[in-house]
Design an enzyme around this catalytic site. Structure first.
Site, mmCIF file in Angstrom:
data_model
loop_
_atom_site.group_PDB
_atom_site.id
_atom_site.type_symbol
_atom_site.label_atom_id
_atom_site.label_comp_id
_atom_site.label_asym_id
_atom_site.label_seq_id
_atom_site.Cartn_x
_atom_site.Cartn_y
_atom_site.Cartn_z
ATOM 1 N N ASP A 50 0.836 -1.214 0.000
ATOM 2 C CA ASP A 50 0.000 0.000 0.000
ATOM 3 C C ASP A 50 0.866 1.259 0.000
ATOM 4 O O ASP A 50 0.356 2.377 -0.113
ATOM 5 C CB ASP A 50 -1.002 -0.009 1.162
ATOM 6 C CG ASP A 50 -0.337 0.007 2.523
ATOM 7 O OD1 ASP A 50 0.900 -0.140 2.598
ATOM 8 O OD2 ASP A 50 -1.063 0.165 3.528
ATOM 9 N N SER A 51 2.192 1.085 0.062
ATOM 10 C CA SER A 51 3.110 2.225 -0.138
ATOM 11 C C SER A 51 2.854 2.854 -1.512
ATOM 12 O O SER A 51 3.271 3.985 -1.760
ATOM 13 C CB SER A 51 4.571 1.777 -0.024
ATOM 14 O OG SER A 51 4.829 0.698 -0.895
ATOM 15 N N ASP A 89 -1.195 -6.125 -0.276
ATOM 16 C CA ASP A 89 -1.497 -5.507 1.017
ATOM 17 C C ASP A 89 -2.985 -5.240 1.177
ATOM 18 O O ASP A 89 -3.635 -4.763 0.238
ATOM 19 C CB ASP A 89 -0.800 -4.129 1.090
ATOM 20 C CG ASP A 89 0.360 -4.117 2.055
ATOM 21 O OD1 ASP A 89 0.438 -4.985 2.936
ATOM 22 O OD2 ASP A 89 1.202 -3.196 1.913
ATOM 23 N N LYS A 119 -1.242 -9.403 2.818
ATOM 24 C CA LYS A 119 -0.457 -8.955 3.984
ATOM 25 C C LYS A 119 -1.309 -7.970 4.770
ATOM 26 O O LYS A 119 -2.050 -7.185 4.176
ATOM 27 C CB LYS A 119 0.850 -8.293 3.536
ATOM 28 C CG LYS A 119 1.653 -7.694 4.710
ATOM 29 C CD LYS A 119 3.070 -7.330 4.340
ATOM 30 C CE LYS A 119 3.242 -5.975 3.698
ATOM 31 N NZ LYS A 119 2.732 -4.829 4.504
ATOM 32 N N GLU A 121 -1.176 -5.465 8.607
ATOM 33 C CA GLU A 121 -0.321 -4.917 9.666
ATOM 34 C C GLU A 121 -0.905 -5.210 11.045
ATOM 35 O O GLU A 121 -2.122 -5.173 11.227
ATOM 36 C CB GLU A 121 -0.173 -3.396 9.482
ATOM 37 C CG GLU A 121 0.551 -3.032 8.206
ATOM 38 C CD GLU A 121 0.781 -1.529 8.056
ATOM 39 O OE1 GLU A 121 0.515 -0.754 8.999
ATOM 40 O OE2 GLU A 121 1.233 -1.132 6.962
ATOM 41 N N GLU A 188 9.513 -4.288 10.038
ATOM 42 C CA GLU A 188 9.876 -2.985 9.453
ATOM 43 C C GLU A 188 10.365 -2.021 10.534
ATOM 44 O O GLU A 188 9.817 -1.959 11.640
ATOM 45 C CB GLU A 188 8.661 -2.356 8.734
ATOM 46 C CG GLU A 188 9.016 -0.979 8.157
ATOM 47 C CD GLU A 188 7.991 -0.386 7.195
ATOM 48 O OE1 GLU A 188 6.965 -1.031 6.920
ATOM 49 O OE2 GLU A 188 8.254 0.739 6.714
HETATM 50 O O1 KIV Z 1 3.570 -1.134 1.539
HETATM 51 C C1 KIV Z 1 4.730 -1.551 1.466
HETATM 52 O O2 KIV Z 1 5.478 -1.270 0.515
HETATM 53 C C2 KIV Z 1 5.224 -2.376 2.564
HETATM 54 C C3 KIV Z 1 6.678 -2.673 2.596
HETATM 55 C C4 KIV Z 1 7.402 -1.469 3.046
HETATM 56 C C5 KIV Z 1 6.991 -3.853 3.426
HETATM 57 O O3 KIV Z 1 4.470 -2.772 3.401
#
Ligand code: KIV
Length: 270
Positions: A50-51, A89, A119, A121, A188
């Site tokens: 989600d970055s 994510d 994924k 968090e 992280e």
């Molecule tokens: O969203 C993302 O790119 C991430 C990585 C930094 C692990 O969660």
């Protein structure tokens, strides 16, 4: 005469899980089909992180990323790749409220993108949800330490574990996600000795980002390591300088346009 079609098989969740303590796991983020196709040659798994909200869409944090955006980029990355396991994510607000809501949204991601895992968090607080998802066929990669979706609570993007008194909570998070059935966990922004200790203690692969070289694998944001962003976190090793290369190309193009320095139509279509 006989022919043989070689089928390229994607890496599976059990294959990644079985890499604990073995050959280091290579992973990167990708958000488009064309960059993912390059990354696919070298990465064991690709994260559609989600970055992308910050890197691709200019947001200040990942909090505003909608589910449909993750699905759109997830589809592109699956289309562009053949070998790597694709992990997508779950964005903020799509899984925290209840295991049922998490299941509904995770299933939507998996059905619409054909990715291999999701994924999310959070450590101990997400353990019930991780268990609920994995028991219902959704492989979960966990993410603990600096969790950007909680940056408002954490007071920004801060390295975790600087105060040794906080280590017990991070270690408990790592054990909680392992016991809940996560197949691996991203560590992280965590001080090195803590990330190293967690890696030695838990049975699933740890994937480090700003954590420790001892982790079972590493991940970076592709655009950061390619030198595309004007600012990158201190821990990122930058392998390219694509930002300046793009700028130079655009500058030369603009100059050609102004000079009318283009091939004429009859040269192009000859
Ligand atoms: O969203 C993302 O790119 C991430 C990585 C930094 C692990 O969660």
């Amino acid at each position: 005469m006989s022919t043989q079609t070689e089928t390229i098989r994607r890496n599976t969740v059990p294959q990644i899980a079985n890499r604990k303590g073995g050959d280091p796991i290579v992973s990167l983020t990708s958000y488009h089909a064309h960059t993912a196709a390059i990354v696919d040659k070298y990465a064991d798994f690709i994260l559609v992180g989600d970055s992308l909200g910050m890197v691709m869409h200019g947001m200040d944090s990942t909090v505003g990323v909608p589910l449909d955006l993750m699905i759109m980029h997830g589809k592109a990355v699956v289309r562009g790749t053949q070998k790597a396991l694709i992990v997508v994510d779950m964005p903020f607000g799509t899984y925290e409220e209840s295991p049922n809501i998490a299941f509904r949204n995770a299933a939507k991601i998996m059905k619409e993108t054909s990715c291999g895992a999701i994924k999310l968090e959070g450590g101990a607080r997400m353990a019930d949800t991780i268990k609920f998802l994995t028991e219902r066929g959704i492989p979960v990669m966990a993410h603990i330490g600096l969790t950007p979706q909680s940056s408002h609570v954490m007071g920004g993007f801060k390295t975790q574990g600087r105060d040794e008194d906080t280590w017990a909570a991070h270690i408990a998070d790592a054990h909680a996600v392992t016991n809940a059935g996560a197949f691996s966990v991203v560590l992280e922004g965590m001080v090195e000795p803590l990330a190293s200790k967690i890696t030695k203690e838990i049975a699933i692969p740890t994937i480090g980002i700003g954590a420790s070289a001892d982790c079972d694998g590493q991940i970076l944001v592709l655009e950061d390591m390619l030198g595309m962003n004007p600012w990158t976190p201190k821990f990122v090793k930058v392998y390219g300088s694509l930002g300046p290369m793009i700028e130079d190309s655009v500058k030369r193009y603009a100059s050609d346009v102004k000079d009318r320095s283009f091939p004429s139509e009859d040269e192009v279509y000859r």
